[in-house]
Structures are given as C-alpha cells and as structure tokens.
Motif scaffolding. Structure first.
Motif, mmCIF file in Angstrom:
data_model
loop_
_atom_site.group_PDB
_atom_site.id
_atom_site.type_symbol
_atom_site.label_atom_id
_atom_site.label_comp_id
_atom_site.label_asym_id
_atom_site.label_seq_id
_atom_site.Cartn_x
_atom_site.Cartn_y
_atom_site.Cartn_z
ATOM 1 N N ILE A 170 48.922 -32.258 17.725
ATOM 2 C CA ILE A 170 49.938 -31.334 17.219
ATOM 3 C C ILE A 170 50.292 -30.299 18.282
ATOM 4 C CG2 ILE A 170 50.310 -29.442 15.577
ATOM 5 C CD1 ILE A 170 48.877 -31.186 13.489
ATOM 6 N N TYR A 171 49.281 -29.687 18.903
ATOM 7 C CA TYR A 171 49.563 -28.678 19.927
ATOM 8 C C TYR A 171 50.247 -29.286 21.148
ATOM 9 C CZ TYR A 171 46.990 -25.024 17.524
ATOM 10 O OH TYR A 171 46.583 -24.091 16.626
ATOM 11 N N LEU A 172 49.847 -30.489 21.524
ATOM 12 C CA LEU A 172 50.467 -31.145 22.676
ATOM 13 C C LEU A 172 51.938 -31.441 22.405
ATOM 14 C CD1 LEU A 172 50.009 -32.475 25.479
ATOM 15 C CD2 LEU A 172 49.590 -34.594 24.240
ATOM 16 N N VAL A 173 52.236 -32.027 21.258
ATOM 17 C CA VAL A 173 53.623 -32.368 20.913
ATOM 18 C C VAL A 173 54.458 -31.109 20.725
ATOM 19 C CG1 VAL A 173 55.057 -33.421 19.118
ATOM 20 C CG2 VAL A 173 53.065 -34.637 19.980
ATOM 21 N N LEU A 174 53.885 -30.077 20.120
ATOM 22 C CA LEU A 174 54.620 -28.820 19.946
ATOM 23 C C LEU A 174 54.966 -28.197 21.293
ATOM 24 C CD1 LEU A 174 55.738 -26.789 17.903
ATOM 25 C CD2 LEU A 174 53.519 -25.642 17.996
ATOM 26 N N GLY A 175 54.032 -28.215 22.227
ATOM 27 C CA GLY A 175 54.311 -27.695 23.562
ATOM 28 C C GLY A 175 55.412 -28.472 24.262
ATOM 29 N N LEU A 176 55.373 -29.784 24.148
ATOM 30 C CA LEU A 176 56.416 -30.607 24.770
ATOM 31 C C LEU A 176 57.767 -30.405 24.093
ATOM 32 C CD1 LEU A 176 54.403 -33.897 25.346
ATOM 33 C CD2 LEU A 176 55.180 -32.264 27.081
ATOM 34 N N MET A 177 57.753 -30.241 22.766
ATOM 35 C CA MET A 177 59.015 -30.004 22.052
ATOM 36 C C MET A 177 59.647 -28.682 22.472
ATOM 37 S SD MET A 177 58.184 -31.255 18.162
ATOM 38 C CE MET A 177 59.439 -30.204 17.509
ATOM 39 N N ILE A 178 58.838 -27.648 22.571
ATOM 40 C CA ILE A 178 59.374 -26.348 22.959
ATOM 41 C C ILE A 178 59.941 -26.402 24.372
ATOM 42 C CG2 ILE A 178 58.681 -23.976 23.535
ATOM 43 C CD1 ILE A 178 56.880 -24.066 21.061
ATOM 44 N N MET A 179 59.296 -27.147 25.246
ATOM 45 C CA MET A 179 59.762 -27.205 26.632
ATOM 46 C C MET A 179 61.029 -28.036 26.794
ATOM 47 S SD MET A 179 56.194 -27.579 28.705
ATOM 48 C CE MET A 179 56.992 -27.988 30.223
ATOM 49 N N PHE A 180 61.109 -29.185 26.154
ATOM 50 C CA PHE A 180 62.149 -30.144 26.497
ATOM 51 C C PHE A 180 63.207 -30.388 25.427
ATOM 52 C CE2 PHE A 180 58.479 -31.504 29.130
ATOM 53 C CZ PHE A 180 59.042 -31.170 30.348
ATOM 54 N N TRP A 181 63.018 -29.926 24.225
ATOM 55 C CA TRP A 181 64.003 -30.164 23.176
ATOM 56 C C TRP A 181 64.950 -28.975 23.129
ATOM 57 C CZ3 TRP A 181 62.819 -30.676 17.274
ATOM 58 C CH2 TRP A 181 63.912 -31.263 16.631
ATOM 59 N N ASP A 182 66.148 -29.162 23.660
ATOM 60 C CA ASP A 182 67.100 -28.066 23.803
ATOM 61 C C ASP A 182 67.674 -27.598 22.472
ATOM 62 O OD1 ASP A 182 66.822 -27.984 26.552
ATOM 63 O OD2 ASP A 182 68.403 -29.479 26.879
ATOM 64 N N LYS A 183 67.758 -28.466 21.497
ATOM 65 C CA LYS A 183 68.357 -28.091 20.216
ATOM 66 C C LYS A 183 67.353 -27.474 19.246
ATOM 67 C CE LYS A 183 71.969 -31.399 20.714
ATOM 68 N NZ LYS A 183 73.158 -31.826 20.061
ATOM 69 N N LEU A 184 66.129 -27.236 19.702
ATOM 70 C CA LEU A 184 65.129 -26.584 18.870
ATOM 71 C C LEU A 184 65.579 -25.144 18.616
ATOM 72 C CD1 LEU A 184 62.281 -27.225 17.701
ATOM 73 C CD2 LEU A 184 61.353 -26.020 19.651
ATOM 74 N N PRO A 185 65.620 -24.727 17.356
ATOM 75 C CA PRO A 185 66.215 -23.414 17.051
ATOM 76 C C PRO A 185 65.291 -22.237 17.388
ATOM 77 C CG PRO A 185 65.479 -24.457 15.051
ATOM 78 C CD PRO A 185 65.272 -25.448 16.155
ATOM 79 N N ILE A 186 64.937 -22.116 18.661
ATOM 80 C CA ILE A 186 64.164 -20.970 19.139
ATOM 81 C C ILE A 186 65.030 -20.255 20.164
ATOM 82 C CG2 ILE A 186 62.130 -20.233 20.415
ATOM 83 C CD1 ILE A 186 60.625 -22.561 19.277
ATOM 84 N N ASN A 187 65.312 -18.997 19.899
ATOM 85 C CA ASN A 187 66.179 -18.226 20.776
ATOM 86 C C ASN A 187 65.335 -17.552 21.860
ATOM 87 O OD1 ASN A 187 68.416 -17.050 21.810
ATOM 88 N ND2 ASN A 187 68.612 -15.483 20.231
ATOM 89 N N MET A 188 65.056 -18.301 22.938
ATOM 90 C CA MET A 188 64.253 -17.789 24.049
ATOM 91 C C MET A 188 64.924 -18.174 25.357
ATOM 92 S SD MET A 188 60.448 -18.955 22.839
ATOM 93 C CE MET A 188 59.487 -18.040 24.003
ATOM 94 N N ASP A 189 64.670 -17.377 26.381
ATOM 95 C CA ASP A 189 65.122 -17.752 27.717
ATOM 96 C C ASP A 189 64.351 -18.994 28.160
ATOM 97 O OD1 ASP A 189 66.881 -15.644 27.957
ATOM 98 O OD2 ASP A 189 65.367 -14.305 28.822
ATOM 99 N N PRO A 190 64.971 -19.822 28.999
ATOM 100 C CA PRO A 190 64.282 -21.058 29.426
ATOM 101 C C PRO A 190 62.948 -20.807 30.118
ATOM 102 C CG PRO A 190 66.607 -21.181 29.967
ATOM 103 C CD PRO A 190 66.365 -19.794 29.460
ATOM 104 N N ILE A 191 62.839 -19.748 30.904
ATOM 105 C CA ILE A 191 61.569 -19.491 31.602
ATOM 106 C C ILE A 191 60.447 -19.201 30.611
ATOM 107 C CG2 ILE A 191 62.032 -17.044 31.965
ATOM 108 C CD1 ILE A 191 60.402 -19.265 34.550
ATOM 109 N N TYR A 192 60.777 -18.500 29.508
ATOM 110 C CA TYR A 192 59.773 -18.206 28.493
ATOM 111 C C TYR A 192 59.456 -19.446 27.658
ATOM 112 C CZ TYR A 192 60.631 -13.373 29.737
ATOM 113 O OH TYR A 192 60.757 -12.203 30.423
ATOM 114 N N ARG A 193 60.455 -20.287 27.447
ATOM 115 C CA ARG A 193 60.200 -21.547 26.732
ATOM 116 C C ARG A 193 59.223 -22.417 27.507
ATOM 117 N NH1 ARG A 193 64.905 -23.530 23.111
ATOM 118 N NH2 ARG A 193 63.800 -25.478 23.316
#
Length: 76
Positions: free
Chosen positions: A29-52
C-alpha cells in the motif's frame, strides 16, 4: 534460501502468519501510494511537483524500511 523462508513461515502460528500477510499488504500500500503521488498527474492533490516527488520518495523509503523490518522479523 527460499526453502528456508517457506519452512520458517510454516512453523509460525496462525496469528504470526496473519501479521506477516498484513505487513506485506501495508508495504505494498505504501509503495503504490508513493508511486501514485509521484507519477499520477490527475491525482487530486494540489502540490508543487517538487513536493509531490519528495512526498512520494518519502513514502517509498518508508515502505522499504517496513519491508526490511518485516524480513528481519521473519528470519527470527
């Protein structure tokens, strides 16, 4: 080595095997969540790319630490 790991898993009680499966599940779960946050652009998290990328790397490192602790506790 794989034979030793499988033999060690068979010696564990039902509770220990359940906790092992739960540990593997949360590692994934943690591995997939980390990869999703990094590479899934349409994930509804409003963060700068460097912080993502930083947050994604942090989650991946945390999942690796969990995996290493799981492996070390499995060898005992």
């Amino acid at each position: 080595m794989l034979k030793d790991i499988l033999n060690n898993i068979q010696k564990k009680s039902l509770k220990e095997r359940f906790l092992l499966v739960l540990g593997i599940l949360f590692f994934l779960i943690y591995l997939v969540l980390g990869l999703m946050i990094m590479f899934w652009d349409k994930l509804p998290i409003n963060m700068d790319p460097i912080y993502r990328y930083a947050f994604g790397i942090l989650l991946i490192v945390y999942s690796a630490i969990r995996f290493l602790r799981l492996i070390n506790s499995n060898n005992e």
